[in-house]
Design an enzyme around this catalytic site. Structure first.
Site, short mmCIF file in Angstrom:
data_model
loop_
_atom_site.label_atom_id
_atom_site.label_comp_id
_atom_site.label_asym_id
_atom_site.label_seq_id
_atom_site.Cartn_x
_atom_site.Cartn_y
_atom_site.Cartn_z
N ASP A 79 -9.41 2.82 -2.24
CA ASP A 79 -10.21 3.17 -1.19
C ASP A 79 -11.19 3.83 -1.72
O ASP A 79 -11.44 5.49 -2.00
CB ASP A 79 -9.31 4.11 -0.43
N ASP A 116 0.22 -0.87 -0.43
CA ASP A 116 0.56 -0.18 -0.13
C ASP A 116 1.23 1.17 0.10
O ASP A 116 2.08 0.94 -0.47
CB ASP A 116 -1.38 -0.39 1.45
#
Length: 763
Positions: A470, A398
């Site tokens: 996200d 990430d």
């Protein structure tokens, strides 16, 4: 970096002359060396060299030859600098404008093509600006969405660019297709006849040009032209050029559970107990940043995980893999061994003053591995290997956009400070993914690794899957998940999917049901939510919603044999798994498919048109030509039309199977573990009285190791024929290396007896 501004042709000088003998394009007195290569299979590369761009810094891994036979089409450069890309029929697929083909403006360059209103545009990697991409101007620059855009825009509008930069576009004209790939890591751009004027068109002094152009702000032009008679041909060639997806472990295709906030082993045990209690399949439990010691990468908080190896092994024995997060940032802490080791290895990015570049993310002051350097990638792989020895079979990477927090990213330099930030920004995640996969292989050479990445660049499919970043728990993000995933699939990243039922915000029971109904056939299938939001595990919404969600998760596992075999086809020949209607069907006078981006095909035979709101309203479904079996209504429908589908029950979704399809399904779906690939039902879909011929080659292996490369797999071929004399299915074992197949036939939608004929077997 301006996200919504791109270069315009009026600021460029274009080549007016091409000298074939010297292979030189001339712009004024400047000479640009042009190298044209036929890679075979209708794929051509154009590389243009000049002192403006000393060398191509792209680290994408592209094939140098797709076929030994020369292409039947051609790419030619005329004496006036016109690029003409021609198909095997001799007709141009694409052509640049006379005297306005290749142009430069400082370090920037572009190719400008003749535009036609008949053109349709697809691909462009991860774009949430629609399925068909006409009238767009877009930039390719990896962003950290929640850090780079206003929250209202994130939740309710369309942000561009996103986390992934794949400067690739598919152009459709009538029934013909072409693809263009820019192997360029800088801030590339594309314009598909955009609306650029601020003033209303009626008040403008002149009519704007029809524009279709693409290029980059910097970097050597290396452009691939890909031709083909169908979208399937172009997509397969593009995927093989960039690298197909290595066969994933079967568990990576299951249902996964994650939340930013799971901190300790007790959280994982609670999840495992809940999934077992409610008999909901789940293949992996994920850990976000809270498992670490002060957000230090490659560490576990001893107070939360006393013995990760032993604890994760107990979960593995119950069928749950543990997948921790790895961020690239290393805490700047003299007492932290990973930081000290990185300094010794000279593995970190530098700033203009020659010291390690410092950003501010989860650990506070943070330094970043320089993945542009081979030794730094080896350093990272070493630490991944040590980390993975704790019974870790997969990781997710990430913040690799790269996200640098409040620190100006332009000061983050690469190649020991030799290269400016923009040269490796878009490909930072690619280097991280490559090094991470190598580390997992070092730790467990016999096991297929699984890496999931937020950001990506060209050829990422060789190393990692991606999730769509996200997202947010609302209908807007639910709707846009389908076109985003479809265009990623067309752009060389087939293993992708959104978080279900949304990462940010609070999903209520109705939204969770609807999202699971829509999302159970996405290739990456994970329930993930942000800290501070309400719980959204399947059992968190009450008994009735949980039953609905459980049914769709179980249907996913029922279809795992088919999904797995579609991944084998991807590995062999580059066909994506999730496909738009255009992939297998042409427009007809009754049904146009150019703009259909709210439904999709899984392989050639399964059509899913999910409800994308939970208001109870009916939806339209574009049903292509042919005959389709409504799986839940259990009736045959004729295609080549738009039908309206009403919600019948919360545990049903508009799911249709093509006439003649042979669909392998798991014979038994365990309560929470993976089904056996060697024990299947073959569901046969034949409309009564309608002729059909079809073939299904079903392959199985251990689902976990690389032993299949040594022949440890088995394959059975089914050949079906339906006609006036009835239905016959011939079956033959064509390879035995992983045992026999236990199977039984399940006829669907037809009471006609099916004759089974066994053919000779091969060892």
């Amino acid at each position: 970096m301006y996200f919504n501004k791109i270069h315009h042709p009026l600021n460029f000088l274009f080549a007016q002359k091409y000298l074939p003998a010297k292979k030189v394009l001339q712009i004024g007195k400047r000479a640009f060396q042009l190298n044209l290569t036929d890679l075979g299979d209708e794929v051509f590369q154009v590389a243009i060299q000049n002192r403006l761009w000393p060398r191509n810094l792209s680290q994408a891994t592209l094939e140098k030859q797709l076929s030994d036979a020369p292409s039947r089409g051609s790419l030619s450069i005329g004496k006036t600098g016109i690029f003409t890309f021609t198909g095997p029929d001799g007709k141009p697929l694409l052509e640049t404008e006379p005297g306005r083909g290749f142009g430069v403006s400082g370090q920037a360059w572009m190719l400008k093509f003749i535009y036609s209103p008949a053109m349709r545009f697809y691909g462009m990697g991860e774009k949430n600006i629609g399925f068909e991409l006409s009238h767009q101007r877009t930039k390719f620059w990896n962003t950290d969405l929640w850090a780079d855009f206003h929250f209202h825009k994130i939740v309710h509008e369309h942000c561009d660019p996103l986390y992934i930069s794949i400067p690739y576009v598919v152009i459709k004209q009538g029934k013909r297709y072409a693809g263009i790939l820019l192997d360029n890591p800088h801030a590339a751009f594309m314009a598909t006849n955009p609306r650029l004027r601020i003033a209303d068109q009626s008040e403008a002094d002149e009519k704007p040009e029809d524009d279709f152009y693409l290029g980059s702000a910097d970097g050597m032009p290396s452009v691939y032209f890909i031709g083909g008679p169908t979208l399937a041909d172009v997509t397969s060639r593009m995927q093989r050029l960039c690298g197909t997806t290595p066969r994933p472990p079967l568990w990576a295709l299951g249902h996964h559970q994650c939340r930013w906030g799971y901190r300790n082993f007790a959280d994982l045990e609670r999840l495992a107990n809940a999934y077992e209690k409610h008999k909901i399949p789940c293949s992996a439990l994920w850990l976000d940043i809270d498992y670490m010691r002060g957000f230090r990468v490659f560490t576990f908080n001893d107070a939360h995980f006393a013995d990760p190896l032993k604890q994760f092994e107990t979960l593995l024995q119950r069928g749950f893999r543990v997948v921790p997060i790895l961020d690239p940032g290393v805490k700047m802490d003299e007492k932290f061994e990973v930081y000290r080791d990185g300094l010794r290895a000279n593995a970190f990015c530098e700033n203009p003053e020659g010291t390690p570049y410092v950003g501010f993310v989860w650990p506070g002051a943070t330094v970043f591995p320089d993945f542009s350097i081979e030794k730094a990638r080896q350093w990272w792989a070493k630490h991944v290997a040590r980390f993975a020895e704790r019974s870790i079979h997969g990781v997710w990477i990430d913040m690799n956009d790269p996200s640098t927090g409040a620190s100006e990213s332009d000061e983050m330099l690469f190649g020991h400070g030799k290269h400016p930030h923009h040269t490796f920004h878009n490909q930072y995640a690619l280097g991280m993914a490559k090094a991470t996969r190598e580390g997992l292989l070092k730790a467990r050479p016999e096991a297929r690794p699984f890496v999931l990445s937020r950001s990506a660049f060209i050829s990422m499919s060789r190393h990692a899957a991606v999730w769509n970043g996200d997202n947010y728990s609302n209908e807007h993000h639910l709707w846009q998940s389908i076109p985003v995933s479809l265009n990623l699939s067309l752009s060389g990243i087939p293993f992708n999917g959104p978080d279900v039922p949304g990462f940010g915000g609070n999903a209520d029971a109705a939204l969770a049901e609807t999202w699971y109904q829509a999302g159970f056939l996405f290739l990456f299938f994970r329930n993930h939510s942000a800290i501070g939001t309400t719980d959204q595990e399947p059992c968190a919404f009450g008994e009735k919603p949980m039953r609905v969600i459980r049914e769709f998760i179980r249907l996913r596992y029922k279809l795992l044999p088919t999904i797995y075999n579609l991944f084998l086809e991807q590995e062999r020949c580059g066909q994506p798994i999730m496909r738009p209607m255009l992939y297998h069907f042409e427009n007809t006078p009754a049904l146009s498919l150019d703009y259909v981006g709210d439904q999709f095909l899984l392989g050639p035979d399964i059509l899913h048109a999910p409800f994308l709101n939970h208001s109870g309203e009916p939806r339209n479904v574009a049903l292509p030509k042919g005959y389709w079996y409504d799986l839940f209504a259990e009736e045959w429908l004729t295609g080549d039309r738009t039908i309206q589908v009403n919600r019948r029950a919360p545990d049903q979704t508009p799911l249709f199977i093509r006439h003649g399809a042979l669909i392998p399904m798991a014979a038994v779906v365990p309560d929470h573990d993976l089904p056996k690939l060697s024990d299947i039902e073959l569901h046969a879909f034949f409309a009564p009285g309608i002729p059909a011929k079809s073939v299904c080659a079903y392959e199985w292996d251990d689902g976990e190791t690389f032993a299949y490369r040594e022949g440890h797999f088995s394959r059975m071929e089914f050949r079906a024929s339906a006609g006036k004399k009835g239905i016959t299915i011939e079956y033959e074992t064509t390879h035995i290396g992983c045992g026999d197949l236990a199977w039984r036939l399940v006829p669907r939608g037809n009471d006609t007896p099916i004759k089974l004929v066994r053919q000779g077997a091969k060892g």
